[in-house]
Design an enzyme around this catalytic site. Structure first.
Site, PDB file in Angstrom:
ATOM      1  CG  ASP A   1       3.062   7.052  -4.112  1.00  0.00           C
ATOM      2  OD1 ASP A   1       2.212   6.413  -4.583  1.00  0.00           O
ATOM      3  OD2 ASP A   1       2.686   7.955  -3.174  1.00  0.00           O
TER       4      ASP A   1
ATOM      5  CE  LYS B   1       1.849  15.354   2.439  1.00  0.00           C
ATOM      6  NZ  LYS B   1       2.014  14.419   1.333  1.00  0.00           N
TER       7      LYS B   1
ATOM      8  CG  ASP C   1       5.242  13.510   0.267  1.00  0.00           C
ATOM      9  OD1 ASP C   1       4.748  13.329   1.366  1.00  0.00           O
ATOM     10  OD2 ASP C   1       4.241  13.995  -0.645  1.00  0.00           O
TER      11      ASP C   1
ATOM     12  CB  THR D   1       1.160  11.214   2.609  1.00  0.00           C
ATOM     13  OG1 THR D   1       0.305  12.241   2.213  1.00  0.00           O
ATOM     14  CG2 THR D   1       1.908  11.513   3.413  1.00  0.00           C
TER      15      THR D   1
ATOM     16  CB  SER E   1       0.220   6.201  -1.329  1.00  0.00           C
ATOM     17  OG  SER E   1       0.819   7.489  -1.486  1.00  0.00           O
TER      18      SER E   1
ATOM     19  N   GLY F   1      -3.001  10.608   5.219  1.00  0.00           N
ATOM     20  CA  GLY F   1      -4.482  10.498   5.006  1.00  0.00           C
ATOM     21  C   GLY F   1      -5.204  11.545   4.744  1.00  0.00           C
TER      22      GLY F   1
ATOM     23  CB  SER G   1       4.725  11.082  -2.578  1.00  0.00           C
ATOM     24  OG  SER G   1       4.026   9.928  -1.743  1.00  0.00           O
TER      25      SER G   1
ATOM     26  NE  ARG H   1       2.804  15.759  -6.172  1.00  0.00           N
ATOM     27  CZ  ARG H   1       3.238  15.079  -7.249  1.00  0.00           C
ATOM     28  NH1 ARG H   1       2.868  13.816  -7.551  1.00  0.00           N
ATOM     29  NH2 ARG H   1       4.061  15.865  -8.116  1.00  0.00           N
TER      30      ARG H   1
END
Length: 317
Positions: A271, A138, A122, A106, A234, A152, A274, A124
């Site tokens: 990343d 999110k 984001d 994330t 992340s 998480g 994400s 995803r």
């Protein structure tokens, strides 16, 4: 009918049986008490007593103590248990891989500007190396003036934020006042600290109350930070690089929105955990603007026509 003598005899027999049974149980109890005293005195001065340390007891007490030895070792023996080490080594030699925690991905961010707070995330959602949802939410509702970004485990972030939102609503009804951001912060970090990190929820909490705009980060173990800008997940390092390079005090609404969106883009492009789109939530003293899919970073390049129309005669060819 039973005579009075027979009744008296039966009563005496019953009393004799009770006395014998009580004597037997009392003897076992005395043996157990003496054994426990021996065990405690031995444990204080040398390694815990075993069956070889009770030879000087009477034969009946010795039998009782030996019979109770497994219970004592299971409940009072100190140190770690290495009983499963050989089993784990055997399984590993057979090629069995031990269970491991799944990596979560994330990029969430938040920044304070002149009149409020901007939260960004984001969209995803991943399940290991598989993209489970390309357009999930999110940014979670906490109160009418407070929102929270979650990274998480999706179930943990949704459950924790929903629980705190419910508690704040009840608190609002009881006091008749607008919820404060620090109240939500206290509820969240107390709950996460209670579970010592087993609730996988890394949160960015933002809101505006009577004391102005606030932005906090809450880690899964319950520790918190109060910062003018924050990132988690992340892709947090990529987003933090954007903030550290371009943040300035007293930004306007448009500048803060552009900076937060650019930070999420940096996480999405660098990343693997994400991806997809950018969501923004702008919180001010008087209003909240939840901008779902503020930017489409990975939009589809085609539009599927449904139902598909084929020209007449296609099947014959």
């Amino acid at each position: 009918p039973i005579s009075s003598k027979g009744t008296t005899l039966q009563g005496l027999c019953l009393l004799l049986l009770v006395c014998v049974d009580l004597t037997i149980h009392t003897g076992h109890l005395e043996c157990w008490v003496r054994y426990r005293q021996l065990h405690i005195s031995s444990y204080r001065h040398r390694p815990p007593a075993s069956s070889t340390n009770i030879q000087h007891l009477s034969s009946s007490c010795r039998r009782t103590a030996v019979a109770l030895e497994p219970c004592r070792m299971g409940s009072n023996a100190g140190g770690f248990s290495f009983e499963l080490v050989k089993r784990n080594a055997l399984l590993e030699s057979k090629g069995v891989k031990p269970p491991q925690a799944w990596k979560t991905g994330t990029t969430i961010a938040g920044v304070i500007y002149k009149d409020g707070v901007v939260l960004a995330a984001d969209t995803r959602s991943t399940s290991g190396s598989t993209v489970a949802d390309k357009n999930c939410e999110k940014i979670h509702y906490i109160a009418s003036n407070i929102y929270c970004c979650g990274a998480g485990t999706a179930a943990d972030t949704m459950s924790v934020t929903a629980m705190v939102s419910s508690n704040l609503e009840l608190h609002k009804y009881a006091t008749g006042r607008q919820s404060r951001v620090v109240t939500a912060l206290t509820l969240l970090k107390s709950h996460l600290f209670r579970y010592q990190g087993h609730v996988s929820a890394a949160l960015i909490l933002g809101g505006v109350d009577i004391h102005g705009p606030h932005l906090f980060t809450i880690y899964p173990h319950g520790s918190t930070d109060a910062l003018p800008y924050a990132t988690m997940g992340s892709g947090s390092l990529n987003a933090m690089a954007v903030f550290e390079a371009s943040y300035k005090d007293n930004m306007t609404r448009e500048e803060a929105m552009a900076l937060a969106a650019r930070a999420i883009r940096s996480g999405v492009y660098n990343d693997l955990g994400s991806g997809s789109n950018v969501d923004l939530c702008v919180i001010t003293k008087d209003s909240v603007d939840y901008l779902r899919n503020y930017e489409f970073l990975m939009g589809k390049t085609y539009t599927r026509q449904f139902p598909v129309k084929y020209p007449p005669g296609t099947a014959r060819e």
